[in-house]
Design an enzyme around this catalytic site. Sequence first.
Site, mmCIF file in Angstrom:
data_model
loop_
_atom_site.group_PDB
_atom_site.id
_atom_site.type_symbol
_atom_site.label_atom_id
_atom_site.label_comp_id
_atom_site.label_asym_id
_atom_site.label_seq_id
_atom_site.Cartn_x
_atom_site.Cartn_y
_atom_site.Cartn_z
ATOM 1 N N ASN A 172 0.851 -1.204 0.000
ATOM 2 C CA ASN A 172 0.000 0.000 0.000
ATOM 3 C C ASN A 172 0.878 1.241 0.000
ATOM 4 O OD1 ASN A 172 -0.360 -1.467 2.776
ATOM 5 N ND2 ASN A 172 -0.716 0.667 3.291
ATOM 6 N N ASP A 173 0.672 2.178 0.892
ATOM 7 C CA ASP A 173 1.262 3.518 0.759
ATOM 8 C C ASP A 173 2.745 3.548 0.369
ATOM 9 O OD1 ASP A 173 -1.130 3.821 2.116
ATOM 10 O OD2 ASP A 173 -0.203 4.524 3.964
ATOM 11 N N SER B 30 3.197 3.790 7.878
ATOM 12 C CA SER B 30 3.748 4.768 6.937
ATOM 13 C C SER B 30 4.582 5.838 7.612
ATOM 14 C CB SER B 30 2.612 5.429 6.157
ATOM 15 O OG SER B 30 2.133 4.504 5.214
#
Length: 560
Positions: free
Chosen positions: A57-58, A117
């Site tokens: 993801n991020d 993140s």
Amino acid sequence: MAGIWKLASVALFAVSITAQNSTYVNPAVPTGTPVAGVYTGSLRPQIHFSPPKGFMNDPNGMFVDANGTWHLYYQLNPTGIVAGNQHWGHATSNDLYHWINQPIALFPPEETVYVFSGSAVVDSNNTSGFFPDQDNGVVAIFTLARYYDDGSAGPQTQNIAYSRDGGYSFEYYDENPVIDSTSSQFRDPKVSWYEDHWVAVIAYSQEFNIGIFTSPDLKDWTFASNFTPHGLLGTQYECPNFVKMPVRDADGAVIDEKYVMAISIQPGAPLGGSITEYFVGDFNGTHFTTSDAVTRLTDFGKDNYAAQYFYGIPDGQNQINMGWASNWQYAQKVPTGNLEGWRSIMTTPRVNYLTEAPRIGLVMIDELYDLTPILDDQLNASIFNGSGTLALDYSSVESGALYLEVNVTNINTTLLTEYSTLNVSFASPASGEILQSGFYFSGDTPFFVNRGGIKGFDNVFFTDKFSTSDVYSTGSGDGLASWSMKAVIDRSIFEVFVDGGIHAGTVLFYPQQPLTALNLAARLHPGARISVNVRSLKSTWAEFENENGTVLGNVTDSRS
Ligand SMILES: *[C@@H]1O[C@H](CO)[C@@H](O)[C@H](O)[C@H]1NC(C)=O
Ligand SMILES: *[C@@H]1O[C@H](CO)[C@@H](O)[C@H](O)[C@H]1NC(C)=O
Ligand SMILES: *[C@@H]1O[C@H](CO)[C@@H](O)[C@H](O)[C@H]1NC(C)=O
Ligand SMILES: *[C@@H]1O[C@H](CO)[C@@H](O)[C@H](O)[C@H]1NC(C)=O
Ligand SMILES: *[C@@H]1O[C@H](CO)[C@@H](O)[C@H](O)[C@H]1NC(C)=O
Ligand SMILES: *[C@@H]1O[C@H](CO)[C@@H](O)[C@H](O)[C@H]1NC(C)=O
Ligand SMILES: *[C@@H]1O[C@H](CO)[C@@H](O)[C@H](O)[C@H]1NC(C)=O
Ligand SMILES: *[C@@H]1O[C@H](CO)[C@@H](O)[C@H](O)[C@H]1NC(C)=O
Ligand SMILES: *[C@@H]1O[C@H](CO)[C@@H](O)[C@H](O)[C@H]1NC(C)=O
Ligand SMILES: *[C@@H]1O[C@H](CO)[C@@H](O)[C@H](O)[C@H]1NC(C)=O
Ligand SMILES: *[C@@H]1O[C@H](CO)[C@@H](O)[C@H](O)[C@H]1NC(C)=O
Ligand SMILES: *[C@@H]1O[C@H](CO)[C@@H](O)[C@H](O)[C@H]1NC(C)=O
């Protein structure tokens, strides 16, 4: 990083704990050598970054070093194809298209404390004191998220790790956390440098505040201010970014500079799920104040979230970002997981600055970063007077990836009708699937993308039609208008940049058969000039495949 994965993650695998510089290493996860990947699948993008295996993801930690090497870290579950078990994967590039997979950079400190993140900076002045005799030390700052045995969320705290080898391997700071908290919703620090101190923006996700913190040394942080609820809330704020950008006039000259606060919201975006909004304003070292009350979105599609801006771009230059090309509404369900063992793509790199768009005022422009290293054959170049069609069979393009550019000039708006349109579609003659896009030059001047004709993924949230309204420029006094579009299509992702990048649309699609036929049709008025150029793009991954079609990444690592 969203909270929605959390129940899936905790007890996925049998564990045996290996203490290694006090991190937890699952035996299934390689250390000191990259995860190997196969990039030949029919849905696997060829000029975009996607993880060798597992769920991504991020984007995290993005920076460019003094040698011009771009570093991309990313949220990675190396043991599954849904979110969870977050590590920081790592890849590097010299041109932002050819990515070399590197060994995983950050491992969880404990079995159920995940590395969420965050960002990274080059501490060239040794403000942190971590770097005895070097100016290329890297400090990563990120959220550690604790989960309890019953799956419930513990505190999210901000922590740092430092790298003395230019960002390839990291050690946790032994006095973490650097910003403590009891909140389970406090995450995603993005750090930048302001005159004489570091600045971090961090999301108080469910209070809809962006905390602004300052530090002289990346270790001691002081709360400075809150950017209080602004714009769309969705139901969480995530992944704030804070970056200074030039403001350019129509000729490209820098006339000012402004700060951009970008906030990703998830879930609850207007189109469903995840989206990114941004605010334009000024910063005095501790407080950000918006220039106006406008909420702007970075994308008119549904598949561009949590974008991060590279640290290390020299002052005064355009910024560069890449986003996570997906949406939490379906990211963990898309067919690449079961079919090919990976999920999620990063967007193409985009160059950003602010400019005044007709009628709507200041916007952040998204331009494709220099494609030169991957441009291949010119498949067609045509100029039409008033109207024309182009049909192109690109089944011989091995990458399946194309770049398309269309300039429409000499538009006399008084001659336009509701039928004045330009359409571009990509189809599979084998399956009858079609991805459509197009622009209406009159009326509300909408640009649309329709992925509803693509059949490989059926999900109620995978909505299929997107549009924006583009008030294009009526030009420079001769009364004639002009308009343009640029697009990249790459197996399962379509990115379109409308009217010089005033609008950008990022759209995933999952065909049952590869798309191989481009059709373009333009109908304006005699005298309007439509200039089209179509080029194939070279697969960047194919260059790194071994004889068995596997991309091993950087296996020259001396630490392994
Ligand atoms: C990390 O752990 C390994 C294995 O225990 C050890 O050899 C190495 O010296 C450690 N690195 C540091 C910087 O402590
Ligand atoms: C740049 O490359 C040189 C030669 O490979 C290396 O010694 C140096 O550490 C690199 N600099 C950075 C900032 O990584
Ligand atoms: C490094 O030090 C120089 C000289 O004091 C200063 O101008 C610059 O802003 C500093 N930059 C960083 C990132 O520390
Ligand atoms: C970096 O900081 C540390 C700690 O203050 C110090 O020991 C070291 O000499 C510094 N290195 C440089 C190159 O300034
Ligand atoms: C920055 O702005 C805030 C809010 O207006 C103000 O309180 C503060 O004094 C300003 N700081 C500086 C250095 O001007
Ligand atoms: C481009 O396409 C047009 C229309 O299909 C065709 O007439 C023309 O020959 C093509 N040009 C090239 C260079 O392939
Ligand atoms: C646009 O078309 C109208 C109607 O034919 C004509 O009167 C006008 O001169 C044209 N404008 C330009 C700039 O060519
Ligand atoms: C473009 O597509 C729209 C919607 O299907 C259609 O109405 C229009 O006629 C098409 N334009 C051209 C030039 O084919
Ligand atoms: C475009 O077509 C119109 C009408 O057919 C003609 O008058 C004009 O000269 C053409 N323009 C060019 C550049 O060929
Ligand atoms: C479109 O216009 C730009 C700017 O003038 C130019 O660089 C580009 O080559 C043009 N592309 C086509 C397909 O005409
Ligand atoms: C390719 O696969 C074959 C058969 O499994 C194996 O013997 C060979 O070592 C592999 N080559 C590489 C470069 O991994
Ligand atoms: C491979 O990793 C080492 C660090 O372990 C780094 O110095 C080197 O530049 C990397 N090579 C490539 C091609 O990425």
